[in-house]
Scaffold this active site. Structure first.
Site, PDB file in Angstrom:
ATOM      1  N   SER A 113      43.094  47.352  38.180  1.00 33.91           N
ATOM      2  CA  SER A 113      44.469  47.311  38.658  1.00 33.91           C
ATOM      3  C   SER A 113      45.022  48.695  38.973  1.00 33.91           C
ATOM      4  O   SER A 113      44.519  49.396  39.835  1.00 33.91           O
ATOM      5  CB  SER A 113      45.359  46.579  37.645  1.00 33.91           C
ATOM      6  N   HIS A 114      46.045  49.116  38.240  1.00 28.72           N
ATOM      7  CA  HIS A 114      46.773  50.351  38.508  1.00 28.72           C
ATOM      8  C   HIS A 114      46.192  51.541  37.761  1.00 28.72           C
ATOM      9  O   HIS A 114      46.746  52.636  37.826  1.00 28.72           O
ATOM     10  CB  HIS A 114      48.227  50.167  38.101  1.00 28.72           C
ATOM     11  N   ASP A 171      49.567  49.192  44.355  1.00 27.80           N
ATOM     12  CA  ASP A 171      48.688  49.811  43.367  1.00 27.80           C
ATOM     13  C   ASP A 171      47.218  49.660  43.721  1.00 27.80           C
ATOM     14  O   ASP A 171      46.861  49.275  44.830  1.00 27.80           O
ATOM     15  CB  ASP A 171      48.961  49.218  41.985  1.00 27.80           C
ATOM     16  N   ASP A 188      44.742  47.542  43.054  1.00 27.27           N
ATOM     17  CA  ASP A 188      44.167  46.287  43.556  1.00 27.27           C
ATOM     18  C   ASP A 188      45.137  45.465  44.378  1.00 27.27           C
ATOM     19  O   ASP A 188      44.834  44.336  44.760  1.00 27.27           O
ATOM     20  CB  ASP A 188      43.606  45.452  42.406  1.00 27.27           C
ATOM     21  N   ASP A 207      48.258  44.224  43.691  1.00 23.44           N
ATOM     22  CA  ASP A 207      49.117  43.158  43.164  1.00 23.44           C
ATOM     23  C   ASP A 207      50.486  43.650  42.685  1.00 23.44           C
ATOM     24  O   ASP A 207      51.347  42.838  42.369  1.00 23.44           O
ATOM     25  CB  ASP A 207      48.408  42.349  42.077  1.00 23.44           C
ATOM     26  N   ARG A 208      50.701  44.955  42.652  1.00 23.21           N
ATOM     27  CA  ARG A 208      51.998  45.481  42.216  1.00 23.21           C
ATOM     28  C   ARG A 208      52.732  46.112  43.392  1.00 23.21           C
ATOM     29  O   ARG A 208      52.147  46.418  44.418  1.00 23.21           O
ATOM     30  CB  ARG A 208      51.800  46.508  41.102  1.00 23.21           C
ATOM     31  N   LYS A 238      50.042  38.000  41.214  1.00 23.72           N
ATOM     32  CA  LYS A 238      51.153  38.749  41.769  1.00 23.72           C
ATOM     33  C   LYS A 238      50.675  39.421  43.053  1.00 23.72           C
ATOM     34  O   LYS A 238      49.489  39.616  43.258  1.00 23.72           O
ATOM     35  CB  LYS A 238      51.708  39.754  40.766  1.00 23.72           C
TER      36      LYS A 238
END
Length: 542
Positions: free
Chosen positions: A112-113, A276, A278, A280-281, A375
């Site tokens: 992710s982030h 971010d 991947d 999703d944010r 998300k």
């Protein structure tokens, strides 16, 4: 062709809220990734001949593990693998592919982030057939299997060419290398009023999108510059890099400060957004206004019908427990359901599948809807542009009018990262022991009305998730929440959330940290955070 490899189990492969995350050198240990992938397959039933989606955010070690996963899927009996070209699939795009093509599930390689690179973070998570993260019963089964695994199976074949679109055979299994962007961009065009957004941009509204050297770059280039007509250069840092260009790909006021400063400058963009690692944010900023994720969820919900995909209205709203109650006031006014869940997108899946909610959000810069089961950063950014186009207003005007109508939830999160794990666990344990004694106590001008360790009773499947975060609630609507994050790979991250509701528009112009100063001090007094961790200030404030 199919090789059985003897292996020894690792005892540290317990998935967190978003799969298994460790440093690259951990994943690079002998059979480490293979053990976990085989444990996933061993925990599933009925996938023989079915389709598996595989992709990742392009971080370091992404390509190597994709090759392992493809060969192991062939050995396990899957009939087909769909993999993004170059090994690229954003997390929401992977969710969409699983759903659109009725895949059995998917393996998403991402942390992710979190930072990427040879000594930085890597992750593997499994998503089920609805496109969402595996529920706890599956992740628990994966962990249980990983502790005793003694063999894995893998096809003894050459690597797949991930950079060429087309279909290939691997040990009798079909591998289809797909365009990672097209299906996702088409979906966005169905959900949002692209002609209106195109007209907004053509009118002179300067949009800046920072993909932070991460996965959304190709998606943002296609959507913003090609389909919506934004000038070339509107999308920044658009090439996905294994180390994200040395940047921390987390779209917040610390790691996306350059974008924030640019938007706030006199001649900078009117609208700024970032996503971010991947995809999703999201972060949303406008001239003179940073939009908190909690407010963003509430404003999207309140204005949802301006977007064609939501023109008939929304069924309900869900938010994670630490997210501010701003969306609750929207749900109340709309007369729709409002659901408070633990942190982790998987908890929204049951609600969306049952038709109870349409839009969901977490305070950690994650917002999305039932179009996928993750998300979705670009979705949220496009929603904001659609709202701006429909209302012919800028970000700050939209936010201030929302506060005037619904009241303002002053809200902030203080992250203490890489805290000694034992110290963090001891802090939480001591706080749990205090809970029963807190109601009725007064701290400054605030009186505690209730205190608990949040437990979630899923209204769809009846499952119970305990110990999801400590809540200290005060009379008048203020609150403090403390929880340990499950997304880090080193030490522990303590998150402290503070919130105050202010209905009076005349008091909506106070600096957030100033408005919350007494609650921040009370949080430290009750938890003894500085004393127990040795930290005098947070690593990140959002």
């Amino acid at each position: 062709m199919i090789k059985t490899v003897h292996t020894a189990p690792y005892q540290d492969q317990k998935p967190g809220t978003s799969g298994l995350r460790k440093k690259v050198p951990v994943f690079a240990q002998e059979n480490y990734a293979e053990n976990f992938i085989q444990s996933i397959f061993d925990s599933l039933e009925g996938f023989e001949g079915k389709t598996l989606v595989i992709g990742g955010d392009g971080r370091y070690y992404n390509r190597e593990v994709i090759q392992k996963a493809i060969k192991m899927a062939a050995a396990a009996g899957f009939g087909k693998v769909m993999v993004g070209k170059g090994g690229i699939l954003s997390t929401p795009a992977a969710s969409n592919i699983i759903r659109k093509y009725h895949a059995f599930g998917g393996i998403i390689l991402s942390a992710s982030h979190n930072p990427g690179g040879p000594t930085e973070d890597f992750g593997i998570k499994y998503n089920i057939g609805n496109g969402g993260p595996a529920p706890e019963k599956i992740t628990d089964a994966i962990f249980t299997r990983s502790k005793v695994i003694d063999t894995y199976k893998i096809a003894d074949v050459a690597d797949v060419d991930l950079d060429a679109l087309g279909s290939f055979k691997v040990a009798g299994m079909q591998v289809e290398v797909i365009d990672p962007v097209a299906d996702y961009a088409d979906l966005m065009e169905q959900l949002f009023d692209f002609p209106a957004i195109r007209a907004l941009i053509a009118s002179g509204v300067h949009v800046a999108m920072d993909s932070m050297g991460a996965v959304t770059g190709p998606y943002a280039k296609e959507i913003f510059e090609e389909r919506l007509g934004a000038p070339e250069g509107s999308v920044r840092n658009f090439t996905p890099l294994p180390d994200f260009g040395g940047h921390h790909p987390d779209p917040n006021l610390v790691h996306a400060k350059d974008l924030y400063d640019d938007v706030m400058s006199k001649d900078g963009p009117h609208f700024g957004a970032a996503s971010d690692g991947d995809g999703d944010r999201n972060m949303i900023v406008g001239k003179g206004m940073f939009v908190t994720p909690s407010d963003s969820l509430a404003i999207i919900a309140a204005n949802a019908t301006v977007a064609p995909g939501y023109a008939k209205g929304i069924a309900g709203i869900a938010r994670s427990m630490p997210t501010s109650a701003a969306a609750d006031r929207v749900a109340e006014k709309l007369g729709i359901g409002m659901y408070e869940t633990p942190t982790g997108w998987k908890f929204f899946g049951n609600l969306m599948d049952a038709g109870k909610v349409t839009v969901c959000g977490e305070e950690s810069f994650g917002t999305g809807s039932d179009h996928v089961r993750e998300k979705d950063g670009l979705w949220a950014i496009l929603f904001w542009l659609n709202i701006m186009a429909a209302r012919n207003e800028g970000v700050a005007e939209i936010v201030r009018k929302h506060w005037a109508e619904y009241g303002r939830n002053y809200y902030s999160r203080h992250d203490y990262e890489e805290v000694n794990t034992e110290a963090a666990n001891n802090l939480m344990a001591a706080l749990r022991e205090k809970l029963a004694t807190l109601p009725g106590k007064t701290f400054g001008s605030l009186k505690v009305s209730a205190a608990d360790d949040f437990a979630y009773h899923d209204p769809i499947d009846g499952s119970v998730s305990k110990n999801q975060g400590i809540r200290i609630l005060f009379e008048g609507g203020s609150r403090i929440v403390l929880r340990l994050s499950g997304t880090g790979t080193s030490g522990a991250t303590i998150r402290v959330y503070v919130e105050r509701y202010e209905p009076d528009p005349a008091k909506h112009g106070i600096d957030t940290q100033e408005a919350l100063a007494d609650l921040i001090a009370i949080a430290d007094e009750i938890s003894e955070l500085k004393k127990r961790t040795g930290r005098d200030k947070p690593s990140v404030i959002t």
